[in-house]
Design an enzyme around this catalytic site. Sequence first.
Site, PDB file in Angstrom:
ATOM      1  N   GLU A 148      45.748  11.311 -45.643  1.00  0.00           N
ATOM      2  CA  GLU A 148      46.115  10.227 -46.348  1.00  0.00           C
ATOM      3  C   GLU A 148      47.093  10.942 -47.409  1.00  0.00           C
ATOM      4  O   GLU A 148      46.965  11.507 -48.165  1.00  0.00           O
ATOM      5  CB  GLU A 148      45.238   9.316 -46.967  1.00  0.00           C
ATOM      6  CG  GLU A 148      44.007   8.901 -46.584  1.00  0.00           C
ATOM      7  CD  GLU A 148      44.753   7.071 -46.013  1.00  0.00           C
ATOM      8  OE1 GLU A 148      45.880   7.163 -47.162  1.00  0.00           O
ATOM      9  OE2 GLU A 148      44.032   7.060 -45.101  1.00  0.00           O
ATOM     10  N   CYS A 204      49.616   8.872 -55.576  1.00  0.00           N
ATOM     11  CA  CYS A 204      50.438   8.539 -54.518  1.00  0.00           C
ATOM     12  C   CYS A 204      50.787   8.375 -54.299  1.00  0.00           C
ATOM     13  O   CYS A 204      52.071   7.909 -53.915  1.00  0.00           O
ATOM     14  CB  CYS A 204      49.215   8.842 -53.520  1.00  0.00           C
ATOM     15  SG  CYS A 204      47.861   7.539 -53.511  1.00  0.00           S
TER      16      CYS A 204
HETATM   17  P1  NAD Z   1      46.446  19.255 -51.654  1.00  0.00           P
HETATM   18  O1  NAD Z   1      47.625  19.585 -50.575  1.00  0.00           O
HETATM   19  O2  NAD Z   1      47.140  20.829 -52.041  1.00  0.00           O
HETATM   20  O3  NAD Z   1      45.240  19.608 -51.352  1.00  0.00           O
HETATM   21  C1  NAD Z   1      44.325  18.752 -50.711  1.00  0.00           C
HETATM   22  C2  NAD Z   1      43.322  19.586 -50.660  1.00  0.00           C
HETATM   23  O4  NAD Z   1      42.966  20.362 -49.588  1.00  0.00           O
HETATM   24  C3  NAD Z   1      41.931  20.365 -50.959  1.00  0.00           C
HETATM   25  O5  NAD Z   1      41.190  19.749 -51.718  1.00  0.00           O
HETATM   26  C4  NAD Z   1      42.790  21.340 -51.627  1.00  0.00           C
HETATM   27  O6  NAD Z   1      41.920  22.306 -51.622  1.00  0.00           O
HETATM   28  C5  NAD Z   1      42.942  21.536 -49.449  1.00  0.00           C
HETATM   29  N1  NAD Z   1      43.120  22.542 -49.273  1.00  0.00           N
HETATM   30  C6  NAD Z   1      44.568  23.292 -50.193  1.00  0.00           C
HETATM   31  N2  NAD Z   1      45.329  23.674 -48.775  1.00  0.00           N
HETATM   32  C7  NAD Z   1      44.541  24.144 -47.588  1.00  0.00           C
HETATM   33  C8  NAD Z   1      44.503  24.656 -46.869  1.00  0.00           C
HETATM   34  N3  NAD Z   1      45.919  25.339 -46.443  1.00  0.00           N
HETATM   35  N4  NAD Z   1      44.018  24.299 -45.952  1.00  0.00           N
HETATM   36  C9  NAD Z   1      43.296  23.030 -45.686  1.00  0.00           C
HETATM   37  N5  NAD Z   1      42.604  22.104 -46.573  1.00  0.00           N
HETATM   38  C10 NAD Z   1      43.525  22.717 -47.596  1.00  0.00           C
HETATM   39  O7  NAD Z   1      46.568  17.841 -52.994  1.00  0.00           O
HETATM   40  P2  NAD Z   1      47.085  18.141 -53.936  1.00  0.00           P
HETATM   41  O8  NAD Z   1      48.099  18.897 -54.789  1.00  0.00           O
HETATM   42  O9  NAD Z   1      45.727  17.859 -54.620  1.00  0.00           O
HETATM   43  O10 NAD Z   1      47.372  16.205 -53.986  1.00  0.00           O
HETATM   44  C11 NAD Z   1      48.397  15.928 -53.968  1.00  0.00           C
HETATM   45  C12 NAD Z   1      48.569  14.989 -53.685  1.00  0.00           C
HETATM   46  O11 NAD Z   1      47.730  14.615 -52.559  1.00  0.00           O
HETATM   47  C13 NAD Z   1      50.055  14.600 -53.307  1.00  0.00           C
HETATM   48  O12 NAD Z   1      51.299  14.389 -52.319  1.00  0.00           O
HETATM   49  C14 NAD Z   1      49.885  13.119 -53.653  1.00  0.00           C
HETATM   50  O13 NAD Z   1      50.783  12.157 -52.593  1.00  0.00           O
HETATM   51  C15 NAD Z   1      48.771  13.019 -52.075  1.00  0.00           C
HETATM   52  N6  NAD Z   1      48.133  12.112 -52.657  1.00  0.00           N
HETATM   53  C16 NAD Z   1      47.766  11.285 -51.139  1.00  0.00           C
HETATM   54  C17 NAD Z   1      46.805  10.089 -51.747  1.00  0.00           C
HETATM   55  C18 NAD Z   1      47.042   8.846 -50.289  1.00  0.00           C
HETATM   56  O14 NAD Z   1      46.000   7.981 -51.193  1.00  0.00           O
HETATM   57  N7  NAD Z   1      47.585   8.384 -49.505  1.00  0.00           N
HETATM   58  C19 NAD Z   1      45.805  10.363 -52.691  1.00  0.00           C
HETATM   59  C20 NAD Z   1      46.236  10.641 -53.452  1.00  0.00           C
HETATM   60  C21 NAD Z   1      47.155  11.856 -53.328  1.00  0.00           C
END
Ligand code: NAD
Length: 457
Positions: free
Chosen positions: A210, A244
Amino acid sequence: MIDSEAIVRNQRECFAVNQNRSFAERQQQLRLLKAAILAHENALSEALALDLGKPQFESYMTEIGFVLHELTATIKQLKSWMKPKKVSTPLLSQPAVSHIHASPLGVCLIISPFNYPVALCFSPLIAAIAAGNCCVIKTSELTPNVSIVLKQLIASVFPPEYVNCINGGVEEVSALLAQKFDHIFFTGSSEVGKLVMQQAAKHLTPVTLELGGKSPCIVCADANIDIAVKRIVYGKMLNAGQTCVAPDYLLVDDAIKEQFLRKLTQRITELYGADAQLSKDFGRMVNERHTQRISELIDADKVILGGQVDIENRYIAPTVMDNVKLSDPIMQQEVFGPVLPVLGFSELSQVLDIIQQLPAHPLSAYIFSGNKTTQHLLVSKIQAGGIAINHCIQHLVNPNLPFGGVGLSGIGSYHGKHGFDRFSHQKSVYKAATWFDLALIYPPYKNKLTLLKKILK
Ligand code: NAD
């Protein structure tokens, strides 16, 4: 350091024992979860205020209440979702009956982002529990106060071999991803989504991703401008733009742009006052790094409202930028903050061109138009995870609509029954009768081909 191997091994053992978790058992787990969320409602709300400056109303509408509503609906409908579905059986396989059984996947990993840390932890968890799985949840390290409450809440209601909440960052998630899960449900950025998928591929683990992206919002000359203004401001300023599916940028028909922007800026000022930093209804960026990133996207020469930034206090004023070009920095990445770039258009073909020039495909697209032909045209031409006509974000709230992306905005969808299906394997069960045996399919084939051709055509 977490012992990820033991965490997953214990869950596997738990899953093996409770593999056919009955309807009554699943329903009971969901009821327990609901009671625990209600018991932690204040703690969650306070933590959301600390981490994201979320107004209590927003915390309830978009996180706590949203999840409670989903739980209530799931508890009510789970029995019918779990019921095996009878499907017809073709002649060559007769006499028999055929059913599709929704069976649990096993041990699932849910990785949550920071922006809706409660909803995006529990919404997939509800689906995973409903479908009969064991689950490990990795909360976001960027919302530490919320993560503490989530861990307490989950530990208060579930044993860790059934649902285990892990707080931490890259180190913890990397340790978890080294293990084999039966499904990984990731919500977050496209960049990290790619890394998660790479890790999952090593174990051939299926993923739901997502993700985010730049969701366009188109305002046509025939739109109800007052309604469009209200709904766009709502969609963009909710959670200070860290949504998002927030409208990322506006495409406004040149014929109404001036009038539209006047009303838009008036509305923002009406809602949040001349200094939104004093408003109790406006949130904060999650951290200084994100505040800094967004501040660098603001081009002072193009700002027609807002533009104020206070990095230390994680504040970005509701900001509107006009006459933005596709080549501007703000159009090169997902904004994910309260800054709204505006581009003009005179022909609908320009709208489609702009959307196509940006990385494919948006998570959502918004169409404000009173004209059915325009609505149909844009719905059929725009490739997006979901589309809302004459509103923002509300398509996500309807559990009967699958929520998910397409292309760069994600893989797979959930919410309501779609979530239950996402965390289930659709198992084919074919049961043949023994009172009759169709000789046609067995050798010797002799002259049976003519009959076969009559059946299989
Ligand atoms: P992010 O990708 O930075 O982090 C998401 C999760 O991934 C966190 O739990 C983080 O600890 C983990 N993570 C970080 N580095 C990682 C790695 N190297 N390997 C595996 N996992 C890792 O996202 P964010 O900044 O928390 O959220 C914002 C983003 O999420 C935006 O792009 C937004 O559009 C998207 N988002 C999408 C939805 C949806 O339903 N489609 C909903 C909310 C947010």
